[in-house]
Design a protein around this motif. Structure first.
Motif, PDB file in Angstrom:
ATOM      1  N   VAL A 175      25.409 -49.569   4.215  1.00 48.65           N
ATOM      2  CA  VAL A 175      24.608 -50.563   3.484  1.00 48.65           C
ATOM      3  C   VAL A 175      23.130 -50.327   3.742  1.00 48.65           C
ATOM      4  O   VAL A 175      22.298 -50.387   2.823  1.00 48.65           O
ATOM      5  CB  VAL A 175      25.019 -51.989   3.885  1.00 48.65           C
ATOM      6  CG1 VAL A 175      24.163 -53.020   3.145  1.00 48.65           C
ATOM      7  CG2 VAL A 175      26.499 -52.217   3.606  1.00 48.65           C
ATOM      8  N   ALA A 197      23.899 -56.346   2.105  1.00 54.99           N
ATOM      9  CA  ALA A 197      23.707 -55.744   0.781  1.00 54.99           C
ATOM     10  C   ALA A 197      23.046 -56.723  -0.177  1.00 54.99           C
ATOM     11  O   ALA A 197      22.230 -56.331  -1.030  1.00 54.99           O
ATOM     12  CB  ALA A 197      25.047 -55.280   0.218  1.00 54.99           C
ATOM     13  N   ARG A 220      28.430 -57.269   3.290  1.00 54.38           N
ATOM     14  CA  ARG A 220      28.128 -57.838   1.966  1.00 54.38           C
ATOM     15  C   ARG A 220      26.857 -58.683   2.012  1.00 54.38           C
ATOM     16  O   ARG A 220      26.059 -58.673   1.077  1.00 54.38           O
ATOM     17  CB  ARG A 220      29.304 -58.665   1.472  1.00 54.38           C
ATOM     18  CG  ARG A 220      30.562 -57.849   1.177  1.00 54.38           C
ATOM     19  CD  ARG A 220      31.557 -58.644   0.340  1.00 54.38           C
ATOM     20  NE  ARG A 220      31.940 -59.889   0.988  1.00 54.38           N
ATOM     21  CZ  ARG A 220      32.960 -60.017   1.828  1.00 54.38           C
ATOM     22  NH1 ARG A 220      33.700 -58.949   2.136  1.00 54.38           N
ATOM     23  NH2 ARG A 220      33.260 -61.175   2.376  1.00 54.38           N
ATOM     24  N   GLY A 262      19.677 -55.314  -1.583  1.00 50.77           N
ATOM     25  CA  GLY A 262      19.726 -55.062  -3.014  1.00 50.77           C
ATOM     26  C   GLY A 262      18.537 -55.652  -3.753  1.00 50.77           C
ATOM     27  O   GLY A 262      18.183 -55.195  -4.849  1.00 50.77           O
ATOM     28  N   THR A 304      22.213 -47.287   1.557  1.00 52.10           N
ATOM     29  CA  THR A 304      22.307 -47.368   0.090  1.00 52.10           C
ATOM     30  C   THR A 304      21.862 -48.702  -0.487  1.00 52.10           C
ATOM     31  O   THR A 304      21.564 -48.787  -1.678  1.00 52.10           O
ATOM     32  CB  THR A 304      23.751 -47.114  -0.359  1.00 52.10           C
ATOM     33  OG1 THR A 304      24.591 -48.198   0.098  1.00 52.10           O
ATOM     34  CG2 THR A 304      24.280 -45.802   0.204  1.00 52.10           C
ATOM     35  N   ASP A 364      30.612 -51.641  -0.459  1.00 53.60           N
ATOM     36  CA  ASP A 364      31.846 -51.441  -1.206  1.00 53.60           C
ATOM     37  C   ASP A 364      32.649 -52.737  -1.242  1.00 53.60           C
ATOM     38  O   ASP A 364      32.535 -53.568  -0.317  1.00 53.60           O
ATOM     39  CB  ASP A 364      32.683 -50.335  -0.556  1.00 53.60           C
ATOM     40  CG  ASP A 364      32.010 -48.974  -0.646  1.00 53.60           C
ATOM     41  OD1 ASP A 364      31.247 -48.776  -1.626  1.00 53.60           O
ATOM     42  OD2 ASP A 364      32.235 -48.138   0.253  1.00 53.60           O
ATOM     43  N   ARG A 422      23.937 -51.072  -0.822  1.00 58.90           N
ATOM     44  CA  ARG A 422      25.131 -51.566  -1.511  1.00 58.90           C
ATOM     45  C   ARG A 422      26.304 -51.633  -0.541  1.00 58.90           C
ATOM     46  O   ARG A 422      26.367 -50.864   0.425  1.00 58.90           O
ATOM     47  CB  ARG A 422      25.502 -50.662  -2.691  1.00 58.90           C
ATOM     48  CG  ARG A 422      24.432 -50.555  -3.749  1.00 58.90           C
ATOM     49  CD  ARG A 422      24.912 -49.720  -4.923  1.00 58.90           C
ATOM     50  NE  ARG A 422      25.278 -48.363  -4.522  1.00 58.90           N
ATOM     51  CZ  ARG A 422      24.417 -47.354  -4.424  1.00 58.90           C
ATOM     52  NH1 ARG A 422      23.129 -47.561  -4.669  1.00 58.90           N
ATOM     53  NH2 ARG A 422      24.826 -46.150  -4.063  1.00 58.90           N
TER      54      ARG A 422
END
Length: 379
Positions: A106, A124, A121, A128, A109, A113, A111
């Motif tokens: 995370v 992210a 999460r 993000g 990127t 999965d 992000r």
């Protein structure tokens, strides 16, 4: 009777607070619930009690609500990571490896999965929003700082392999270097650039003057938090026995064989010294050495905003930590807390976890130990 909290630390920085702090607190709690970050009975109580929306509001008093909430979310993510994985009951090899495996992609990127866990999460969700606004160079630095912080927040589990060797001497200064990373301030300083609406030029961010500024600021922030929280954490060892020295106050009391009040005074003096170091490094940073890099007015504005955020975070941490310890005293009764701490100081002694022992490079009784200095018994 021991006073319930130490004297306040005067810092030469103005204190301000974002008027959207109550909104940030409410939205932060809702965010934590939505991401399933509050997975045990006390987690929500601890998050609410930490008042991290207020800490964000002190750090960025002029931020608009959405950005203030984002900043508070990242502070809360760090807090919850430590709360879940760095406490003694959860500090296991499996837990540490699980979190690192989940979170490192995370950081790289921005992000997560679909099968990723709640911590991944939630991170992210934050990154993000941040990564699209920042450069690849900034992104790379943020990954490095984030993972380095994680490595220090999750020290070697109890019973794990001890440190085989090091490239520097052990002692209090080794602990200080660890604490500087573990406090999570370095990723926050990068996030301050996002909050400022730009980026520091690489020649500044990678320069010696800026490194001096950020190190001094991180020390002031972490030591101030330790200074106020130390008495509340005293005597928190298993079974209510010996004090577990994991903050700077406890570490100084342990290594110098003095009482907590003496160690608190030493930490307060260290804080003032680091404030002076910060001011000196700030002058060097904003002086002629960076004039060429600051020929760009936009870069100059970002630097001034980032330095201002450093000022606000130091002043805000002092106010926030003092308010928190006062709130704790009101909830449990200052007199009772003082009496309990006095009793523990009399018969509990001090000990350190294995990872702190490794940093201090303590092996057995120290030289010159007389078996009873300051009433402490060697564990």
């Amino acid at each position: 009777m021991v006073e319930a909290h130490p004297p306040r630390i005067p810092l030469p920085f103005a204190l301000d607070r974002n008027p959207h702090a109550p909104e940030a607190e409410c939205r932060l709690l809702d965010w934590a619930r939505r991401h399933d970050l509050l997975d045990h009975a006390d987690a929500e109580k601890r998050l609410v009690g930490a008042r991290l929306g207020d800490l964000a509001a002190y750090t960025h008093p002029d931020a608009e609500p959405d950005r203030l909430v984002l900043y508070a979310q990242f502070i809360a993510w760090q807090f919850l990571t430590h709360d879940r994985y760095a406490e003694p009951d959860e500090r296991t090899v499996a837990g540490r490896e699980h979190l690192t495996t989940q979170v490192e992609p995370v950081y790289r990127t921005g992000r997560a999965d679909p099968p990723a866990g709640p911590m991944a999460r939630a991170l992210a969700d934050i990154l993000g929003q941040v990564y699209p606004a920042m450069s690849a160079d900034w992104h790379e630095r943020f990954v490095v700082e984030g993972l380095e912080t994680l490595r220090h927040v999750l020290p070697r589990p109890p019973g794990g392999a001890r440190t085989a060797g090091r490239d520097h001497a052990g002692g209090v200064e080794a602990y200080v270097r660890h604490r500087r990373f573990a406090c999570g301030q370095f990723p926050c300083l990068l996030l301050d650039e996002y909050m400022a609406g730009g980026e520091l030029p690489v020649v500044i961010r990678d320069g010696a003057a800026y490194d001096d500024v950020r190190n001094a600021q991180a020390d002031v922030v972490s030591w101030t938090s330790d200074y106020y929280a130390s008495r509340d954490s005293a005597g928190s060892g298993a079974g209510g026995g010996a004090d577990v020295a994991t903050d700077l106050v406890g570490v100084l009391a342990y290594t110098e064989h003095v009482g907590r009040a003496h160690a608190e005074s030493a930490v307060a003096a260290r804080i003032q010294d680091r404030v002076a170091d910060f001011l000196s490094a700030r002058r060097a940073l904003q002086g002629g050495g960076s004039a060429a890099a600051l020929a760009d007015p936009a870069a100059d504005l970002v630097l001034r905003r980032c330095i201002s955020a450093m000022h606000h975070r130091m002043a805000g941490t002092e106010a926030w930590a003092w308010e928190n310890v006062r709130s704790i005293d009101r909830r449990r009764g200052a007199g009772d807390a003082g009496d309990a701490r006095s009793a523990r100081d009399a018969d509990g002694g001090l000990r350190v976890p294995e990872f702190v022992e490794d940093l201090l490079d303590v092996r057995g009784r120290p030289r010159g130990w007389d078996g009873g200095a300051a009433g402490h018994r060697w564990p």
